[in-house]
Design a protein around this motif. Structure first.
Motif, short mmCIF file in Angstrom:
data_model
loop_
_atom_site.label_atom_id
_atom_site.label_comp_id
_atom_site.label_asym_id
_atom_site.label_seq_id
_atom_site.Cartn_x
_atom_site.Cartn_y
_atom_site.Cartn_z
N ASP A 61 0.95 -1.40 -0.05
CA ASP A 61 0.14 0.18 0.19
C ASP A 61 0.68 0.90 0.20
OD1 ASP A 61 -2.55 -1.08 0.25
OD2 ASP A 61 -2.47 -1.76 2.26
N SER A 62 1.97 1.09 -0.28
CA SER A 62 2.62 2.25 -0.05
C SER A 62 3.01 3.63 -1.53
CB SER A 62 4.29 2.13 0.16
OG SER A 62 5.19 3.12 -0.05
N PRO A 63 2.58 4.83 -1.14
CA PRO A 63 2.62 5.19 -2.16
C PRO A 63 3.94 5.75 -2.96
CG PRO A 63 2.42 7.10 -0.35
CD PRO A 63 2.42 5.42 -0.05
N ASN A 64 5.19 4.30 -2.20
CA ASN A 64 6.50 5.78 -2.50
C ASN A 64 7.29 4.42 -3.89
OD1 ASN A 64 6.36 7.92 -0.96
ND2 ASN A 64 6.83 6.74 0.75
N HIS A 65 6.53 3.19 -4.17
CA HIS A 65 6.50 2.81 -4.90
C HIS A 65 8.10 3.19 -6.37
CE1 HIS A 65 3.48 -0.15 -3.84
NE2 HIS A 65 4.40 -0.32 -2.81
N TRP A 66 7.52 4.43 -6.56
CA TRP A 66 7.81 5.05 -7.27
C TRP A 66 9.13 5.53 -7.44
CZ3 TRP A 66 6.76 2.38 -11.51
CH2 TRP A 66 5.05 2.40 -12.15
N HIS A 67 9.03 5.73 -6.00
CA HIS A 67 10.07 6.49 -5.60
C HIS A 67 11.65 5.94 -5.13
CE1 HIS A 67 7.48 10.38 -5.32
NE2 HIS A 67 6.53 9.17 -4.56
N VAL A 68 11.86 4.52 -5.64
CA VAL A 68 12.76 3.58 -5.30
C VAL A 68 13.68 3.83 -6.97
CG1 VAL A 68 11.54 2.21 -3.93
CG2 VAL A 68 11.65 1.68 -6.47
N LEU A 69 13.51 4.22 -7.63
CA LEU A 69 14.21 4.46 -8.98
C LEU A 69 15.31 5.56 -9.08
CD1 LEU A 69 10.82 4.53 -11.78
CD2 LEU A 69 12.77 2.28 -11.70
N PRO A 70 15.01 6.17 -8.43
CA PRO A 70 16.61 6.76 -8.34
C PRO A 70 17.65 6.10 -7.81
CG PRO A 70 14.96 8.73 -8.04
CD PRO A 70 13.83 7.52 -7.64
N ASP A 71 17.61 5.69 -6.43
CA ASP A 71 17.99 4.92 -5.67
C ASP A 71 18.53 4.26 -6.63
OD1 ASP A 71 17.90 6.01 -3.53
OD2 ASP A 71 16.04 4.98 -2.29
N LEU A 72 18.01 2.89 -7.39
CA LEU A 72 18.52 1.62 -7.89
C LEU A 72 19.14 2.30 -9.11
CD1 LEU A 72 14.79 -0.16 -7.62
CD2 LEU A 72 16.63 -0.58 -6.58
N ARG A 73 18.84 3.45 -9.31
CA ARG A 73 19.76 4.06 -10.68
C ARG A 73 21.14 3.98 -10.16
NH1 ARG A 73 15.12 7.49 -12.75
NH2 ARG A 73 14.21 6.22 -14.07
N LYS A 74 21.74 4.46 -8.57
CA LYS A 74 21.91 5.06 -8.23
C LYS A 74 23.21 3.07 -7.52
CE LYS A 74 23.43 6.20 -2.75
NZ LYS A 74 22.69 7.62 -1.85
N VAL A 75 22.30 2.65 -7.33
CA VAL A 75 23.10 0.74 -7.01
C VAL A 75 23.73 0.61 -8.52
CG1 VAL A 75 21.96 -1.12 -6.37
CG2 VAL A 75 21.76 0.51 -5.01
N GLN A 76 22.91 1.01 -9.28
CA GLN A 76 23.60 0.14 -10.16
C GLN A 76 25.05 0.75 -10.85
OE1 GLN A 76 19.87 1.40 -12.73
NE2 GLN A 76 20.85 -0.27 -13.75
N ALA A 77 25.10 2.81 -10.40
CA ALA A 77 26.88 3.67 -11.32
C ALA A 77 27.36 2.63 -9.93
CB ALA A 77 25.99 4.46 -10.78
N SER A 78 27.00 2.44 -9.01
CA SER A 78 28.20 2.25 -7.48
C SER A 78 28.88 0.73 -8.03
CB SER A 78 27.43 2.32 -6.49
OG SER A 78 26.85 3.76 -5.33
#
Length: 108
Positions: A61-78
């Motif tokens: 029920d979290s309204p923040n699902h889409w907000h994980v994308l920037p973190d995932l892109r940062k993880v990829q780069a790291s």
């Protein structure tokens, strides 16, 4: 923007949990050797970002699902420059989850 489709959320969650397990193993390997200790620190920091994304996606029920994308892109780069089998596999898992979420977002 409406919520993430359940299929997308659960598949991304599965992939990210898989990546967390791989990175846990990699962290243990990398911190044992002085030459790779810096990579171990990067993996540890990355694990915190991934665990946060897992928490967010785990809440249906979290309204923040889409907000994980920037973190995932940062993880990829790291993770990309680290040459360790588990890290490369985790990078692939995160990349697949990111693409899945991006595709789901475009379809909204």
């Amino acid at each position: 923007m409406s919520g993430m489709h359940e299929r997308v959320r659960t598949e991304a969650l599965r992939l990210l949990r898989l990546a967390v397990g791989r990175l846990d193993r990699a962290h243990a390997d990398l911190t044992r050797m002085g030459a790779t200790r810096a990579d171990g620190h990067v993996v540890k920091t990355t694990l915190a970002d991934l665990n946060f994304a897992v928490i967010v996606l785990n809440d249906a029920d979290s309204p923040n699902h889409w907000h994980v994308l920037p973190d995932l892109r940062k993880v990829q780069a790291s993770l990309q420059p680290i040459n360790h089998a588990d890290v490369r596999d985790a990078w692939s898992d995160v990349t697949e989850a990111t693409m899945l979420i991006e595709d789901g977002q475009r379809q909204q």
